[in-house]
Design an enzyme around this catalytic site. Structure first.
Site, PDB file in Angstrom:
ATOM      1  N   HIS A 136       0.801  -1.241   0.000  1.00  0.00           N
ATOM      2  CA  HIS A 136       0.000   0.000   0.000  1.00  0.00           C
ATOM      3  C   HIS A 136       0.828   1.283   0.000  1.00  0.00           C
ATOM      4  O   HIS A 136       0.298   2.346  -0.325  1.00  0.00           O
ATOM      5  CB  HIS A 136      -0.921   0.053   1.222  1.00  0.00           C
ATOM      6  CG  HIS A 136      -1.927  -1.049   1.299  1.00  0.00           C
ATOM      7  ND1 HIS A 136      -2.826  -1.307   0.282  1.00  0.00           N
ATOM      8  CD2 HIS A 136      -2.189  -1.973   2.267  1.00  0.00           C
ATOM      9  CE1 HIS A 136      -3.588  -2.337   0.635  1.00  0.00           C
ATOM     10  NE2 HIS A 136      -3.219  -2.763   1.826  1.00  0.00           N
ATOM     11  N   ASP A 173      -2.895 -11.016  -1.480  1.00  0.00           N
ATOM     12  CA  ASP A 173      -3.318 -10.426  -0.202  1.00  0.00           C
ATOM     13  C   ASP A 173      -4.816 -10.118  -0.319  1.00  0.00           C
ATOM     14  O   ASP A 173      -5.302  -9.775  -1.397  1.00  0.00           O
ATOM     15  CB  ASP A 173      -2.531  -9.129   0.001  1.00  0.00           C
ATOM     16  CG  ASP A 173      -2.705  -8.520   1.379  1.00  0.00           C
ATOM     17  OD1 ASP A 173      -1.741  -8.544   2.152  1.00  0.00           O
ATOM     18  OD2 ASP A 173      -3.807  -7.991   1.660  1.00  0.00           O
TER      19      ASP A 173
END
Ligand code: TV1
Ligand code: CA
Ligand code: ZN
Length: 404
Positions: free
Chosen positions: A156, A191
């Site tokens: 991220h 993920d």
């Protein structure tokens, strides 16, 4: 004996830095770096270190990080400490502008401390990024087929700031290192969250393709809220997103993963693959559950360890250099079980389900000391299958743009 289905022994290298496992995000935070020490403990007790080379390397340097982040952000990260954050108002404001510390969400008005200003933050970033960079270089050098860094996979983090527990995007650094040797690099992200930072970074890079599978609710509740099926990176079609519903199990997951990655391999023809192995099941119910998001119970993806590892197996089978990275995963005994098993898959060894006696034994009591704590859940509903079939068709149609 240690061969894959094609009969070829994979040359595997593995990074582990015990210093990372002492990093503390805070008492109540769900990200627990100690899980990499537990993973290492399992890998060691199963004897897997005999079949891999251990990469012991120096941490990354600030120079290495500049390929992924702005100098302004790196300057801040380097000097930020819990003390400067607490006592210096200007530092605190700068931190919060870059997603660090207690940040107020403009949309919801809620304050979160996803990316706390922790002790030895800079050293932590240099170490986990150093691992991913060393692993990428090991593949680029041609001496290995698979390289592993379970402490990496911080997907991220973006150019100018921290997000979703990620401060430095080690994946971007690793992919850029791979591009120095390999023509095209494919990034696959299993993920449970959308790999937004990596996707955004490489939108304009024609030699990189990103594919993320993730939980998605279409309402923006589930973090980070991006990665709908029509998010394809503009006209390039090199960003692919496969949104999944909470409760997706092995069978449905692999109805999507197998065919989609096969088609991607066919049309993009990568020279190296990076797989972010964030654990498939995100254990966030207690926080995202009915109390904070009225009526919207988030159950997470429901992959078994074997189901998760099947992604590794499939990507290994193409015989293209493979970089395996960690990522999310918040029930630390499950994460360690999963990543240990995936390490065994990479070196091509079957390991017994019964976890051998070792120092972290007590963590595995609740799962009966079995690696495979959760057997594949029997099928998803027909309605869900049909819905996913539509998503698959959309994704496949998007891929046709690349084959032209
Ligand atoms: C401190 C203490 C922070 C307890 C954060 C869960 C906590 C979370 C905490 C948490 C938590 C998130 C948001 C809300 C955006 C915010 C490593 C509107 C019990 C790769 C990152 C998820 C996932 C971020 C990272 C998410 C990864 N969920 N307890 N925070 N705001 N943040 O939703 O992809 O796995 O949960
Ligand atoms: Ca993902
Ligand atoms: Zn995640």
């Amino acid at each position: 004996p240690h061969t894959d289905s094609g009969g070829n022994k994979k040359r595997v290298c593995y990074y582990y830095d015990p210093r990372i496992s002492y990093v503390d995000y805070g008492e109540t935070h769900i990200m627990v770096p100690h899980r990499v020490a537990m993973t290492h403990g399992l890998i060691n007790t199963y004897g897997l270190l005999d079949d891999m080379d251990l990469l012991r390397v120096a941490p990354a340097t600030e120079e290495d990080l500049k390929v992924a982040h702005s100098e302004e952000y790196l300057d801040l990260l380097r000097r930020l400490t819990p003390a400067s954050y607490k006592h210096d108002a200007a530092t605190r404001e700068a931190a919060e502008r870059h997603g660090l510390g207690v940040v107020r969400d403009r949309r919801t008005g809620c304050s979160t401390n996803d990316n706390p200003v922790i002790e030895d933050l800079w050293d932590y970033c240099l170490r986990y990024t150093g691992g991913s960079l060393a692993a990428a270089r090991a593949l680029a050098g041609g001496g290995y087929d698979v390289a592993v860094n379970w402490s990496g996979g911080m997907h991220h983090a973006c150019e100018g700031g921290a997000s979703g527990f990620c401060y430095v995007n080690d994946i971007v650094v690793a992919v850029r290192a791979l591009l120095g040797r390999f023509g095209r690099v494919l990034y696959v992200d299993i993920d449970a969250h959308h790999g937004d930072g990596v996707e955004t970074t490489f939108l304009e890079e024609s030699r990189v393709m990103t594919v993320s599978f993730h939980q998605y609710d279409g309402k923006g509740f589930f973090f980070p809220g991006t990665g709908g099926v029509d998010d394809v990176g503009g006209a390039s079609y090199r960003a692919l997103n496969v949104p999944l519903e909470a409760g997706t199990g092995d069978e449905l997951y692999h109805e999507m993963f197998g065919p989609i990655t096969e088609r991607v391999m066919q049309v993009f023809r990568p020279d190296a693959v990076v797989l972010q192995c964030g654990h498939g099941r995100s254990q966030l119910e207690s926080w995202c559950g009915a109390d904070s998001l009225a009526g919207d119970r988030i159950t997470g993806l429901e992959l078994s360890v074997r189901g998760h590892a099947k992604c590794v197996r499939l990507l290994l089978s193409y015989g293209v250099p493979l970089l395996l990275l960690g990522g999310g995963g918040y029930t630390i005994n499950y994460v360690a079980s999963c990543w240990c098993y995936e390490t065994a898959v990479a070196i091509g060894r079957e390991i017994p389900d019964e976890i051998p006696q070792h120092g972290y034994q007590e963590y595995y009591q609740s799962q009966g000391y079995k690696l495979h704590y959760h057997e594949a859940r029997s099928g998803n509903s027909d309605a869900q299958m049909k819905k996913m079939d539509k998503v698959k068709k959309r994704v496949m149609a998007q891929l046709d743009h690349l084959s032209a």
